[in-house]
Design a protein around this motif. Structure first.
Motif, PDB file in Angstrom:
ATOM      1  N   ALA A   1       0.820  -1.180  -0.194  1.00 40.19           N
ATOM      2  CA  ALA A   1      -0.065  -0.039   0.024  1.00 40.19           C
ATOM      3  C   ALA A   1       0.868   1.317   0.116  1.00 40.19           C
ATOM      4  CB  ALA A   1      -0.930   0.002   1.079  1.00 40.19           C
ATOM      5  N   TYR A   2       0.421   2.228  -0.669  1.00 40.45           N
ATOM      6  CA  TYR A   2       1.396   3.563  -0.897  1.00 40.45           C
ATOM      7  C   TYR A   2       0.998   4.499   0.343  1.00 40.45           C
ATOM      8  CZ  TYR A   2       2.402   1.629  -5.419  1.00 40.45           C
ATOM      9  OH  TYR A   2       2.866   0.624  -6.565  1.00 40.45           O
ATOM     10  N   ASN A   3      -0.081   4.404   0.680  1.00 38.03           N
ATOM     11  CA  ASN A   3      -0.440   5.423   1.773  1.00 38.03           C
ATOM     12  C   ASN A   3      -0.712   4.943   3.148  1.00 38.03           C
ATOM     13  OD1 ASN A   3      -2.653   3.721   1.388  1.00 38.03           O
ATOM     14  ND2 ASN A   3      -4.207   5.366   1.336  1.00 38.03           N
ATOM     15  N   VAL A   4       0.189   3.761   3.664  1.00 43.36           N
ATOM     16  CA  VAL A   4       0.148   3.306   4.986  1.00 43.36           C
ATOM     17  C   VAL A   4       1.693   3.355   5.360  1.00 43.36           C
ATOM     18  CG1 VAL A   4      -0.067   1.089   6.312  1.00 43.36           C
ATOM     19  CG2 VAL A   4      -1.828   1.838   4.356  1.00 43.36           C
ATOM     20  N   ILE A   5       1.553   3.667   6.623  1.00 47.99           N
ATOM     21  CA  ILE A   5       2.955   3.557   7.634  1.00 47.99           C
ATOM     22  C   ILE A   5       2.890   2.338   8.080  1.00 47.99           C
ATOM     23  CG2 ILE A   5       4.349   4.594   9.405  1.00 47.99           C
ATOM     24  CD1 ILE A   5       3.156   7.135   8.731  1.00 47.99           C
ATOM     25  N   PRO A   6       3.869   1.483   7.666  1.00 50.42           N
ATOM     26  CA  PRO A   6       3.775  -0.079   8.334  1.00 50.42           C
ATOM     27  C   PRO A   6       4.164   0.080   9.952  1.00 50.42           C
ATOM     28  CG  PRO A   6       5.807   0.316   6.864  1.00 50.42           C
ATOM     29  CD  PRO A   6       5.067   1.699   6.911  1.00 50.42           C
ATOM     30  N   GLU A   7       3.792  -1.171  10.384  1.00 44.81           N
ATOM     31  CA  GLU A   7       4.316  -1.170  11.842  1.00 44.81           C
ATOM     32  C   GLU A   7       5.614  -1.524  12.064  1.00 44.81           C
ATOM     33  OE1 GLU A   7       2.612  -1.482  15.747  1.00 44.81           O
ATOM     34  OE2 GLU A   7       1.482  -1.096  13.894  1.00 44.81           O
ATOM     35  N   SER A   8       6.269  -2.177  11.315  1.00 47.28           N
ATOM     36  CA  SER A   8       7.688  -2.544  11.383  1.00 47.28           C
ATOM     37  C   SER A   8       8.462  -2.504   9.863  1.00 47.28           C
ATOM     38  CB  SER A   8       7.939  -3.973  11.871  1.00 47.28           C
ATOM     39  OG  SER A   8       7.283  -4.891  11.073  1.00 47.28           O
ATOM     40  N   ALA A   9       9.832  -2.366  10.000  1.00 49.18           N
ATOM     41  CA  ALA A   9      10.728  -2.441   8.823  1.00 49.18           C
ATOM     42  C   ALA A   9      11.774  -3.525   9.092  1.00 49.18           C
ATOM     43  CB  ALA A   9      11.203  -1.100   8.575  1.00 49.18           C
ATOM     44  N   THR A  10      12.229  -4.164   8.185  1.00 50.74           N
ATOM     45  CA  THR A  10      13.316  -5.182   8.353  1.00 50.74           C
ATOM     46  C   THR A  10      14.698  -4.581   7.350  1.00 50.74           C
ATOM     47  OG1 THR A  10      11.855  -6.735   9.151  1.00 50.74           O
ATOM     48  CG2 THR A  10      14.067  -7.477   8.377  1.00 50.74           C
ATOM     49  N   ILE A  11      15.687  -4.856   7.887  1.00 54.86           N
ATOM     50  CA  ILE A  11      17.058  -4.697   7.118  1.00 54.86           C
ATOM     51  C   ILE A  11      18.000  -5.983   7.367  1.00 54.86           C
ATOM     52  CG2 ILE A  11      16.841  -2.076   7.013  1.00 54.86           C
ATOM     53  CD1 ILE A  11      19.435  -2.144   8.922  1.00 54.86           C
ATOM     54  N   GLY A  12      18.840  -6.155   6.550  1.00 49.81           N
ATOM     55  CA  GLY A  12      19.874  -7.288   6.735  1.00 49.81           C
ATOM     56  C   GLY A  12      20.894  -7.075   5.748  1.00 49.81           C
ATOM     57  N   GLY A  13      22.005  -7.613   6.187  1.00 50.66           N
ATOM     58  CA  GLY A  13      23.138  -7.319   5.551  1.00 50.66           C
ATOM     59  C   GLY A  13      24.423  -8.179   5.845  1.00 50.66           C
ATOM     60  N   THR A  14      25.461  -7.957   5.316  1.00 50.37           N
ATOM     61  CA  THR A  14      26.935  -8.691   5.816  1.00 50.37           C
ATOM     62  C   THR A  14      28.057  -7.571   6.252  1.00 50.37           C
ATOM     63  OG1 THR A  14      28.508 -10.157   5.081  1.00 50.37           O
ATOM     64  CG2 THR A  14      27.760  -8.358   3.152  1.00 50.37           C
ATOM     65  N   PHE A  15      28.677  -8.151   7.277  1.00 43.97           N
ATOM     66  CA  PHE A  15      29.839  -7.258   7.724  1.00 43.97           C
ATOM     67  C   PHE A  15      30.968  -8.045   7.636  1.00 43.97           C
ATOM     68  CE2 PHE A  15      27.921  -9.184  11.345  1.00 43.97           C
ATOM     69  CZ  PHE A  15      28.802  -9.459  12.206  1.00 43.97           C
ATOM     70  N   ARG A  16      32.250  -7.376   7.311  1.00 49.06           N
ATOM     71  CA  ARG A  16      33.406  -8.293   6.847  1.00 49.06           C
ATOM     72  C   ARG A  16      34.792  -7.498   7.462  1.00 49.06           C
ATOM     73  NH1 ARG A  16      32.414 -12.185   1.900  1.00 49.06           N
ATOM     74  NH2 ARG A  16      30.067 -12.402   2.235  1.00 49.06           N
ATOM     75  N   SER A  17      35.491  -8.123   7.704  1.00 56.19           N
ATOM     76  CA  SER A  17      37.123  -7.582   8.158  1.00 56.19           C
ATOM     77  C   SER A  17      38.284  -8.555   7.815  1.00 56.19           C
ATOM     78  CB  SER A  17      36.906  -7.188   9.403  1.00 56.19           C
ATOM     79  OG  SER A  17      38.006  -6.862   9.888  1.00 56.19           O
ATOM     80  N   LEU A  18      39.213  -8.049   7.493  1.00 54.63           N
ATOM     81  CA  LEU A  18      40.510  -9.049   7.172  1.00 54.63           C
ATOM     82  C   LEU A  18      41.130  -9.248   8.613  1.00 54.63           C
ATOM     83  CD1 LEU A  18      42.335  -7.593   4.294  1.00 54.63           C
ATOM     84  CD2 LEU A  18      40.826  -9.538   4.402  1.00 54.63           C
ATOM     85  N   THR A  19      40.719  -8.873   9.801  1.00 49.13           N
ATOM     86  CA  THR A  19      40.859  -9.293  11.365  1.00 49.13           C
ATOM     87  C   THR A  19      40.020  -9.646  11.982  1.00 49.13           C
ATOM     88  OG1 THR A  19      40.883  -6.937  12.193  1.00 49.13           O
ATOM     89  CG2 THR A  19      42.991  -7.532  10.806  1.00 49.13           C
TER      90      THR A  19
END
Length: 405
Positions: free
Chosen positions: A246-264
């Motif tokens: 829906a374009y005119n509704v503010i949702p109850e929640s939102a989700t994000i996900g991803g990756t994180f990396r380091s050489l140490t």
């Protein structure tokens, strides 16, 4: 010995056999810890060669043994699993399984290690110790190496070597480097909860989408403003989800996900801490709440892949004798990840890349691409290199164990 191994690996019947094995595996790709038919094929070939093995190890894995059974003990490893991709390359041995493909070259890895098994078995009476062949399931995101170690796959092994195909290298060339080769890698998923409402009345809602936007921007500051520019780190948000269309509704929640990396390890730990702090703090600032899940119980994070100097030098020396100096290149560190890193954390280890980007490849496509295609001429080189690295390690180190006894 190295050159004779390469000559044997290039014999026509050996080449035909290697290619046949690789294509059988390629046509029947299996995902992590589902490598039942792949494991059956490996066991069948080992039986035919008269090589003893322990199976199952970590569900579908196995460990084969060649040699005297005494020290020194050197390991060679190949991963077996495929990826959930639809193959786009048209060939006579294209994947027969919809939605699954060997797009990371693990079919070549298995064929190379079976080739090494055949070469080593032919020279078993000349081995000054023992070679363990580790056929490992579940490299792709599931930490199969970790589970193999827990079930004793490295018991008694003093050092280990692995190869990974690289379409950016000329066929049969190899490359490696001492020290950190690949990054530690983890994942995160966060749910930001606000209060839903009508898009025309934002003051009566608590907008998790706006909060999510601030979170995404703030996470990028970890690398750009908190990390030493000379230290390699990555934080990537690859999943964003909010609302139901829906374009005119503010949702109850939102989700994000991803990756994180380091050489140490230190850098990896710092990233993890700051990701959690930033997401929770931004949620609080914007009157939301947040939960952060690093999914460590289901998608175990990988440590950095570290090439031990002594094993790296050994492989480099053997490679130069086998292939010639110009065909042994120096690699650069990458923010990719590999669960062979669990083995390198336990014992001295080295991983080298082997080129599969030859003249038979019309266009180079990266690993994990549905268009990935490999030059099978690398199979012979990989089999011979595996065998030569193991045999020369045993030759070089056998006196140490004889003196100890």
């Amino acid at each position: 010995m190295s050159n004779s191994l390469l000559d044997m690996a290039h014999e026509s019947d050996f080449t035909d056999w290697l290619i046949s094995i690789r294509r059988k595996i390629h046509q029947c790709p299996e995902l992590a810890f589902e490598e039942v038919k792949t494991s059956e094929l490996i066991r069948s070939e080992l039986d035919r060669l008269g090589i003893e093995y322990t199976s199952p190890v970590a569900h579908t894995g196995l460990v084969a043994t060649i040699g005297s059974g005494s020290d020194p003990v050197f390991g060679l490893r190949a991963d077996m699993d495929a990826l959930p991709l639809q193959e786009m390359v048209e060939s006579e041995y294209k994947s027969k399984v919809d939605g699954k493909m060997h797009a990371c070259g693990h079919d070549l890895h298995v064929a190379m290690l079976l080739g090494a098994a055949r070469l080593l078995q032919k020279h078993k009476n000349e081995l000054k110790g023992t070679v363990k062949l580790v056929f490992q399931p579940g490299e792709e995101s599931h930490g199969g190496a970790y589970h193999m170690i827990k079930e004793g796959a490295l018991k008694g092994v003093q050092a280990i070597f692995a190869m990974h195909v690289n379409p950016l290298l000329p066929t049969g060339d190899i490359s490696g480097k001492s020290g950190n080769l690949l990054a530690a890698s983890g994942r995160f998923r966060a749910t930001i909860t606000g209060k839903g409402g009508h898009g025309a009345l934002p003051h009566e809602a608590i907008d998790p989408v706006l909060t999510m936007a601030y979170v995404i921007l703030a996470l990028q500051m970890i690398v750009s403003r908190e990390t030493d520019p000379l230290d390699s780190s990555v934080v990537t948000v690859g999943l964003v989800k909010a609302g139901e269309g829906a374009y005119n509704v503010i949702p109850e929640s939102a989700t994000i996900g991803g990756t994180f990396r380091s050489l140490t390890n230190e850098g990896f730990s710092s990233l993890k801490t700051r990701i959690k702090q930033i997401i929770e703090a931004q949620a609080t600032i914007h009157r939301c709440t947040a939960t952060v899940d690093f999914m460590e119980n289901t998608l175990i994070p990988y440590p950095p892949m570290y090439n031990h100097e002594s094993i790296y030098d050994h492989v480099k020396h053997v490679g130069q004798k086998l292939l010639g100096g110009p065909h042994v290149q120096t690699a650069t560190s990458s923010m990719g990840a590999e669960d062979f890193s669990f083995m390198s954390r336990e014992i001295p280890a080295a991983m080298f890349y082997i080129g599969v980007g030859g003249e038979s490849v019309d266009r180079v496509h990266s690993l994990h691409s549905p268009w990935f295609f490999a030059d099978e001429k690398a199979l012979n080189v990989g089999a011979a290199l595996h065998a030569a690295v193991a045999m020369e390690y045993l030759e070089k180190n056998s006196e140490n164990f004889e003196n100890d006894n």
